[in-house]
Scaffold this active site. Structure first.
Site, mmCIF file in Angstrom:
data_model
loop_
_atom_site.group_PDB
_atom_site.id
_atom_site.type_symbol
_atom_site.label_atom_id
_atom_site.label_comp_id
_atom_site.label_asym_id
_atom_site.label_seq_id
_atom_site.Cartn_x
_atom_site.Cartn_y
_atom_site.Cartn_z
ATOM 1 N N CYS A 250 0.832 -1.209 0.000
ATOM 2 C CA CYS A 250 0.000 0.000 0.000
ATOM 3 C C CYS A 250 0.870 1.264 0.000
ATOM 4 C CB CYS A 250 -0.973 -0.035 1.174
ATOM 5 S SG CYS A 250 -2.388 1.077 0.942
ATOM 6 N N HIS B 269 -3.979 -5.046 -0.029
ATOM 7 C CA HIS B 269 -3.662 -5.618 1.281
ATOM 8 C C HIS B 269 -3.735 -7.146 1.271
ATOM 9 C CE1 HIS B 269 -3.526 -1.893 3.728
ATOM 10 N NE2 HIS B 269 -4.267 -1.436 2.742
ATOM 11 N N GLU C 263 -2.616 -9.150 3.450
ATOM 12 C CA GLU C 263 -2.824 -9.713 4.791
ATOM 13 C C GLU C 263 -4.316 -9.837 5.112
ATOM 14 O OE1 GLU C 263 -3.550 -5.546 5.326
ATOM 15 O OE2 GLU C 263 -1.955 -6.591 4.277
#
Length: 380
Positions: free
Chosen positions: A264, A354, A356
């Site tokens: 990001c 993202h 994760e």
């Protein structure tokens, strides 16, 4: 932001956009006033992770899903130690949360943390307005904070803009800390915290990585003091054009050819370090249903996003940089925005979204394995 916590259930509230559009509703969360950049999130789940994502610092989040708060709030899912959004806009808040993990209602949590919100708003109309006019400054006022419309509009127009905002140091850790590897330790990674989410070092720890999380103000010397096998640059809020310090640190890492991964804000930092520009998107990407193509494999992933800025890099060619050849590795299929970069002559890559994704989807979790593979290859 000024807040009080009484009368939230009944207090009138008003949302004022900087272009003069006004929405009226009822207070949700704390009663008072707040300012920020109005953005919308298309995720139907994961509101707790959204609220606690440091990348949302100084943003007022409009939820496009009509029902919010159904699963309440628990103590396991936050991505940081607090709620970071500056305001919250929902259409129909849940009257009673229903989930075995819930400890309290979302409304109660917003009140507890002093987050001013508004409910009963036509969020579809508000979202369409932001798509057409772009993300803009906004104020939410409730209870005694409500005044004449003209006075409220003047206060909104006097609030700071997101363009040019340098915010990462405001949300990052002030002291370094370590997230130990889960199981056998395989690698050490220095992670520069620009607004890191808790799930990110956890995903690395699952792969045997000991993560040393460093403040946003970390120097190249701080990074290499932990003797890292790899270096990571996290997500975070604000305008990447202001992040000269992290860019200089990343250039130092690139000069040493240490395996590098960015997410990001970290992707935007890599773009700047390679000599590309960045720009503000009209209304950004936020939510957990964004289609991205990994151009290295051709695979299309459904991914989680939260970014209002993007890297200005050519999609149709390999670029020569001071650190070797670079190319766009991932692209958003909705609007062709750059969603990832990679160097071809040394072990460095980044993505704008993202992987994760604590609330899901998990299509892109393989990127942590790609980082591990780079460190394995360098060690070999």
């Amino acid at each position: 932001m000024t807040t009080s916590t009484r009368g939230a259930a009944k207090a009138p509230a008003v949302l004022v956009l900087e272009d003069g559009r006004i929405f009226r509703g009822r207070a949700y969360g704390a009663v008072g006033e707040t300012f920020g950049e109005a953005v919308f999130s298309t995720g139907m789940t994961g509101y707790q992770e959204t609220l606690t994502d440091p990348s949302y610092h100084r943003q007022v989040v409009v939820m496009t899903a009509p029902h919010v708060g159904n699963t309440g709030v628990n103590d396991e899912d936050p991505e940081s130690s607090r709620i970071w959004v500056s305001g919250y806009v929902v259409r129909d808040p849940a009257r009673v949360p229903s989930n075995w993990r819930s400890r309290r209602s979302l409304d109660e949590e917003l009140v507890k943390q002093g987050v001013v919100g508004i409910s009963g708003v036509d969020t579809r109309a508000l979202t369409r307005h932001l798509r057409e006019r772009g993300a803009m400054r906004v104020g939410i006022f409730s209870g005694a904070a409500i005044a004449e419309d003209e006075a409220l509009l003047a206060r909104v127009q006097g609030a700071p803009q997101m363009k040019g905002a340098n915010l990462s140091a405001e949300v990052a850790t002030k002291e370094a800390y370590v997230v130990p590897a889960i199981g056998e330790k395989r690698f050490t990674v220095a992670a520069v915290d620009l607004g890191i989410k808790g799930m990110t070092p956890h995903r690395m720890a699952e792969r045997g990585i000991e993560v040393h999380v460093l403040p946003a103000t970390a120097t190249v010397e701080d990074v290499y003091a932990v003797n890292p096998d790899g270096v990571f640059f996290s997500n975070g809020p604000g305008d990447p054009a202001t992040a000269d310090g992290p860019v200089a640190v990343m250039q130092g890492v690139l000069a040493r050819k240490t395996p590098l991964f960015g997410i990001c804000f970290g992707n935007q930092i890599l773009g700047r370090a390679l000599g590309f520009g960045t720009y503000k998107l009209k209304y950004g990407h936020r939510g957990i249903n964004q289609p991205v193509q990994d151009r290295t494999t051709g695979k299309v992933e459904i991914t989680a996003h939260n970014h209002g800025f993007a890297v200005d890099a050519p999609l149709d060619k390999v670029s020569d940089t001071a650190y070797g050849r670079a190319e766009v590795s991932h692209v958003c299929l909705n609007d062709q925005v750059v969603e990832g970069l990679q160097l071809l002559d040394q072990p460095a890559f980044s993505v704008q979204y993202h992987p994760e994704a604590a609330a899901g989807p998990h299509d892109a979790a393989y990127l942590f394995d790609r980082f591990v593979n780079l460190m394995e290859a360098e060690r070999a």
